[in-house]
Design an enzyme around this catalytic site. Sequence first.
Site: not given
Lengths: 220, 220, 240, 240
Positions: A25, A48-50
């Site tokens: 990440n 990705s934290e999306s």
Amino acid sequence: MKDRLNREIIAMRVAKELQDGDVVNLGIGIPSLCSQFVPEGKTVIYHSESGVLNYGPMAEDGLEDQDLINASGQFLAPVDGMSFFSSSDAFAMIRGGHIDVTVLGALQVSKFGDLANWMIPSRGIGNVGGGMDLAVGAKKVIVAMEHNDKNGASKIVNECTFPLTSKSCVSLIVTDIAVIEVVREGLKLLECAPGWTKEEIQSETSVELIFAEGIQEFSL
Amino acid sequence: MKDRLNREIIAMRVAKELQDGDVVNLGIGIPSLCSQFVPEGKTVIYHSESGVLNYGPMAEDGLEDQDLINASGQFLAPVDGMSFFSSSDAFAMIRGGHIDVTVLGALQVSKFGDLANWMIPSRGIGNVGGGMDLAVGAKKVIVAMEHNDKNGASKIVNECTFPLTSKSCVSLIVTDIAVIEVVREGLKLLECAPGWTKEEIQSETSVELIFAEGIQEFSL
Amino acid sequence: MNKIFNSFEEAVSDIPDNSTLMIDGFAGPGGTSQNLITALRNLGSKDLTVISNTAGLASVIGFGTLPGKTPVDIGILVENHQIKKVIASFPVSPSPSRPTAFEKAYAKHEVELELVPQGTLAERIRAGGAGIPAFFTPTGVGTTVSEGKEIREFQGKQYVLETALKADYALIRAYKSDKLGNLIYRGTSKNFNSVMVTAAATSIVEVDKIVNIGEIESSLIDTPLIYVDRIVEIKENNER
Amino acid sequence: MNKIFNSFEEAVSDIPDNSTLMIDGFAGPGGTSQNLITALRNLGSKDLTVISNTAGLASVIGFGTLPGKTPVDIGILVENHQIKKVIASFPVSPSPSRPTAFEKAYAKHEVELELVPQGTLAERIRAGGAGIPAFFTPTGVGTTVSEGKEIREFQGKQYVLETALKADYALIRAYKSDKLGNLIYRGTSKNFNSVMVTAAATSIVEVDKIVNIGEIESSLIDTPLIYVDRIVEIKENNER
């Protein structure tokens, strides 16, 4: 003043740390550049934290899709084998220890590996975002940053004065002049930027560094 | 001995409690029969902890699919608008208060609405399954059971002697001779099976019942 | 990075004695990794702790079993004296006249049992995969399953503190995997599989079919590849 | 049982002053219920508490915004003085020269902020929907976000106790809904939407398209219908 490495070279040096198969990440800023420099033959899986895993390149101009973004709000190209998930699942991956490496920017890193990267106290308000989760959850935290702030002060400090992101979390610091490992005894200088001596790096650093045996020039 | 209602009639009486749009989870045994008796014009959404929502009839012979079962291991027919999910999501629905009604069997129900339905102490081991989650999580818990055990003892008791499933969870008890509501003051007899008087039901019940005004015959 | 194994035996070959395993399928053969369980029985590792919804039910009462089929479940590991302890919500047969292998072994004090409500079991496993060491749940308060545990009130209601479950290995059944390990499940066979796959150090998955990257559309992927370590394709003819 | 509303105004018309709302989209317009937010601005309900990843970012810095577009986010509710408090992980602009509406209001002490790490925010909302009142997480230990909260050690590591979040209403953006309210999301627009939809008493969803039952295949459904109360179709031409 001596030449410092640019952001791309810092990212290139960090990319060398990534191993084949690593789940990675990348934070905003210099970290986000690392993906361009992963050596041929190594497969790195990006998270990705999306809410996306195994993404590839950015979308080409004119092909942007607002439902396909990374955590920096950049548009991704659709690729085979990528998957999508909710924010709670994205952070279950992070907190659950399923991310091998995160590369984060920093405002300060202490000699204990404490990280401060979310608020400049003078602003009085800041974004924690996903940084605290990444700092505690990823198996390895690499900081990629400029060695000194815009006033020339060392961002590597004995004790963080900015609000903390997480304690004792950083393993490796890659700056525009040095590569420094966080070890039990403190901070160990491993590599110097071309043209820099260890003494010169020490003079830019407010923590007393441990000089590794056989300190090398930046290896890319 | 007086006639008692059969399992189908008990299920039919319970089905009358289900409202249009209710999300319902039916336990094993008598409760599982309720779905056959929901009146026309009412749409009930069924949930099963095997990880399926909005299922319909059982699969026809020869069309069974081992990847399409309810919590009793019965094969379901595929229907439009049904959805599948993990066990953690199935119980997030239950515990999170998203199930309107659950119908459960019971070994004992106390005058406080305590439920015991998972272990006969003499066996020394039992299945909790999803019953404890359903009993605490569903907005309304209806018990469907025989009024007395096979030795004739009242299953409606002052204090449960069998291991509890959950305290103060039951709202309504439908048996083969009576419909009883759990109220703050105790157990209130609402309806009697055809041919039964309230005194006869009291004599089969070890808890002193409150007689509702205008006790009726079972309404189906 | 190759995750594909050619045989079930090879895929389980390093499971040592005293391991903790997650193995499930709710109760029926649909979602049960029957081939990996058989391979583990052949391997013979002992003193295993198994986390599972049931302790082997289908093989005794035919739960969720297609007519004419004989399912394999963790009952064969119990019979082969490989299991030390089971953590389950549904350990015994609903029919006392047809007891499970586990029940018989339990009566002889050959195996231990930790009985956990099904929703708490699922949530403890999810927590194990999600980095949550403990959580409060209303389920089981005032019953034997919360004895000795911390009870705390939140907004007038009582809750019990339950801790996360993790495993050394998970034996998982999925429908398809692509070559990277992205999984899809079929219908109700998602159940505990899609949770357990997140909570084990090594997840071993048997699938009907291994397909090329891209053959499982992104929007269909149930389990992203990071949770999958080993994949084995079921070669036998499959009726689906 | 009809969940379909004909207008955004009608779908939000009962949201009273002092409500708590969950509204998200990660940060970009892709997953943001822009039409419902606009309708809520037109309705004018005051003293709202909004739970959201950001406090309105796209409208200021164009985060995740297609070239030439002007996104709507909760910034318009701040500007219209409808918001009392925001619970968020990313409340300010990364670019101090382009502050968000929230930031300006915050500097004038017109709004309150509860700052929550993003993963903790997602987990607190999930907990709210899943009947978990509180859980321990490692995130934020030793930082300002855990001040005043219980810290406990599990297996040598420290964790902070965090509590569930629930809302009166969630304003959700999905891709498609069938007439029952089964939802699918598109790509990264699943984000907080698919969690928030579970944690509100009333979930209101805007979708590109409402389709007949069965047109969304069972295996594709992201959010089962029980979490959805109201659906509105976006009539305007949509480029997807």
